[in-house]
Each structure stands twice: as C-alpha cells, then as structure tokens.
Design an enzyme around this catalytic site. Structure first.
Site, PDB file in Angstrom:
ATOM      1  N   CYS A  34       0.816  -1.214   0.000  1.00 40.01           N
ATOM      2  CA  CYS A  34       0.000   0.000   0.000  1.00 40.01           C
ATOM      3  C   CYS A  34       0.846   1.259   0.000  1.00 40.01           C
ATOM      4  O   CYS A  34       2.002   1.247   0.382  1.00 40.01           O
ATOM      5  CB  CYS A  34      -0.831   0.070   1.287  1.00 40.01           C
ATOM      6  SG  CYS A  34      -2.214  -1.036   1.328  1.00 40.01           S
ATOM      7  N   CYS A 314       8.413 -14.666 -23.858  1.00 38.37           N
ATOM      8  CA  CYS A 314       9.841 -14.388 -23.991  1.00 38.37           C
ATOM      9  C   CYS A 314      10.477 -14.171 -22.612  1.00 38.37           C
ATOM     10  O   CYS A 314      11.691 -14.221 -22.473  1.00 38.37           O
ATOM     11  CB  CYS A 314      10.078 -13.188 -24.910  1.00 38.37           C
ATOM     12  SG  CYS A 314       9.223 -11.698 -24.421  1.00 38.37           S
TER      13      CYS A 314
HETATM   14 ZN   LIG Z   1      -3.798   0.177   0.133  1.00 35.36          ZN
END
Ligand SMILES: [Zn+2]
Length: 345
Positions: A34, A314
C-alpha cells in the site's frame, strides 16, 4: 535510504501525505502493498515490512492494493509534483526535457528521482505511458456505457478521439477502407498493458511504458492501417485470459495470434510458445530448438522483437548461468513473471 521504521509506521497510521512515494507498506498477512495514505485498515506493526520502491515490493512477492492502487500514476507523488503531472495528463503529446522542467522551476535530477521512486519508472517512460494512457483511460473513465457497448461509448466521446488522434497522428475517418485494428487498455498487477487486435488475431500486447511501444504502433499503422480504441472479441478474450493468468488460474493461452515477421522470427516465436509454464530456457537452448545453434545472438534479438508479451513467453528465456537479462517490459517484470509461475504451479 528509508526513514526509520518507527517513523514510517507512524506515517502509515496517520496517513501522512508527506511520506507519499517515500515508502510502501507491505502487509505480510494479506500479501499486498500500500501507499502510506491508504484508506484501508492499518495492519499491526509486526505484520508490516517497508519497501522503498514498487519494484522492491513486487520483488518480495507483494501485490498492489486495490484500495490505494500504489502502481497507478498520479496520486503517489509528493504535492510539488502535481502541476507537472497535471500538465502531462492534459497535454499527453508534450515531450518534456530538462530545459522544460527548469523553465517550470523544477530540478530535473529531483524530478527524475521522484518519478523513479513514486512510479517505479523513469520520467521519460512515464511520459510515454501517459501519451498512450491518457488517451486510453479517457475512454475507460469517460464512458459509463463502455461495458454495455463500447462502440456507442466511443462514438460519443469526441474528447477521447481527439486525444487518441494526437497520440497516433491519424483519425479513424482517414483510414476508411484499410484494415482496422482495435486497441484496448488492460490493467494488470504489473501495470497497464495495451492490447491491439484485428480479425486475424492479436497483434500486440505490451506494457504501456515500454520504450519501443510507440515505434511498434506506428509500424503497425503503417503496414495494417488505422488503430482505433474499441472492442473486439479477441481483445475481450485476451483480457479474460490475462486476468486468469495473473490470478494463477491459467497456464497456457489460446488466443489467435497474428504475428508478422521473417521465417526465422516466426520460428523463434513459435519455439517460445513451446516453453512450458513455470520453466525457463537459455538462449543457447532456444538456438538449438530452432535448428541454428550458432544463432544465440539472433535469438536474443528476435526475443526482444516479440510484440506479444506474456502470451508469447519471452520472459522464460534467461542466460545460461541463470541470470536474467533484458526484457522489454523491464527486468523487474521478468523476475516477477518467473516467480509468479514458480509459485503458482
Ligand atoms: Zn492500500
């Protein structure tokens, strides 16, 4: 490099804006990371570890939070950057250089550092992403009818048309009669991707900050005709299968591809698709597979020319000594994809 843990935890709990971009909070119990200012409930101190960059958090196996979207641009940066971000957002066709930054009273070195830190990409890459992203996102956000009927949404959104035309230098009207390709914006845990498809198959799937993307788009336009934002069954299929892949529910793709290239390129790309999920091959393995053991270099180059990331894997080719090497979408993404496939067998 990071502030003290105590300080960061305090900033996290108080949702202190001045720490935006300085660190990311990785929550062990949920596996997500976050921004400091995230609105979601804060974890206990013993369940948090702190990362300096988005790459760092991704490398440790965390996924971006859906509430604060730490990988989406435009929020994480410090306040002083807002006018610049706004200017890039509203004028996606601008190509700002050091001089332009100085004129605006900004220190280019500081700007570059902040972009690296806040968005995990260079200032140039950010601008490239915005040139495409602003155009694509306008459709996404500005058209509530999008899911019901993308065509209608698109027709009514002249602002998006204008933005798209600025980016691509062509308007849909002019290309009448030539092959039409549809472009779709696809959000992934590794950042947004651009997908382009026509009736012959998927033509392109790339991270929007990829350096070569604009060149590839112009090349597609030159050879095939206009690219217009819109819907296509193959694009929906691509979006759906990518989602399943990132959720660990899909190991192989079955999307019609339209790869255009030399016989050698096509052979090499086909060989890439034979590498099983969760495994890697070296460049010399690949050269042997296509019957040209001496062509190790050429294989590397052809891999780099792959326009269909992830689906044509790839990212599964590494050096003989096991180390990663270049990847169009950035080495951190390559590492992430390899780890993802190993952890979600
Ligand atoms: Zn968050």
């Amino acid at each position: 490099m990071l502030p003290s843990t105590t300080e960061m935890y305090r900033a996290l709990v108080e949702r202190d804006q001045s720490f935006e971009g300085l660190f990311f909070a990785c929550v062990r119990t949920t596996g997500i990371f976050c921004r400091p200012t995230c609105r979601a409930r804060k974890p206990k101190p013993e369940n948090v570890e702190f990362a300096a960059t988005i790459q760092d958090a991704l490398h440790r196996g965390y996924r971006p939070c859906r509430v604060c979207e730490p990988m989406s641009a435009g929020v994480a940066a410090p306040n002083w950057l807002d006018p610049l971000l706004e200017e890039i957002r509203t004028h996606p066709d601008l190509r700002m250089r050091d001089h332009d930054l100085r004129v605006r009273g900004l220190d280019p070195v500081q700007v570059r550092r902040t972009f690296k830190r806040s968005f995990g990409m260079t200032f140039q890459a950010y601008q490239r992403a915005c040139r495409l992203g602003t155009a694509m996102r306008a459709l996404h956000e500005g058209s509530p009818t999008l899911d019901a009927g993308m065509d209608a949404g698109f027709e009514s959104d002249s602002g998006f048309r204008a933005a798209f035309a600025r980016v691509f230098g062509d308007t849909p009207g002019r290309a009448r009669g030539s092959v039409l390709l549809s472009a779709m914006w696809i959000e992934t845990p590794l950042g947004p991707m651009l997908a382009i498809a026509g009736d012959l198959g998927l033509e392109l799937l790339e991270f929007v900050d990829r350096r070569a993307l604009e060149t590839e788009l112009r090349e597609l336009q030159r050879t095939l005709g206009a690219i217009v934002p819109g819907d296509h069954p193959i694009l929906r299929q691509t979006r759906q299968q990518l989602r399943e892949y990132f959720e660990g529910r899909r190991r192989a793709f079955d999307i019609p591809l339209n790869q255009r290239g030399s016989a050698f390129q096509l052979k090499a790309w086909r060989a890439l698709c034979q590498i099983p999920y969760g495994e890697t091959r070296s460049y010399s393995d690949m050269a042997r597979d296509v019957g040209s053991p001496a062509a190790v270099r050429a294989i590397g180059r052809v891999n780099g020319q792959n326009r269909i990331a992830i689906v044509v894997p790839c990212h599964r080719v590494i050096r003989s000594d096991g180390s990663l090497c270049g990847y169009g979408g950035g080495r951190w993404r390559k590492q992430w994809l390899i780890d993802h496939e190993r952890l979600k067998p």
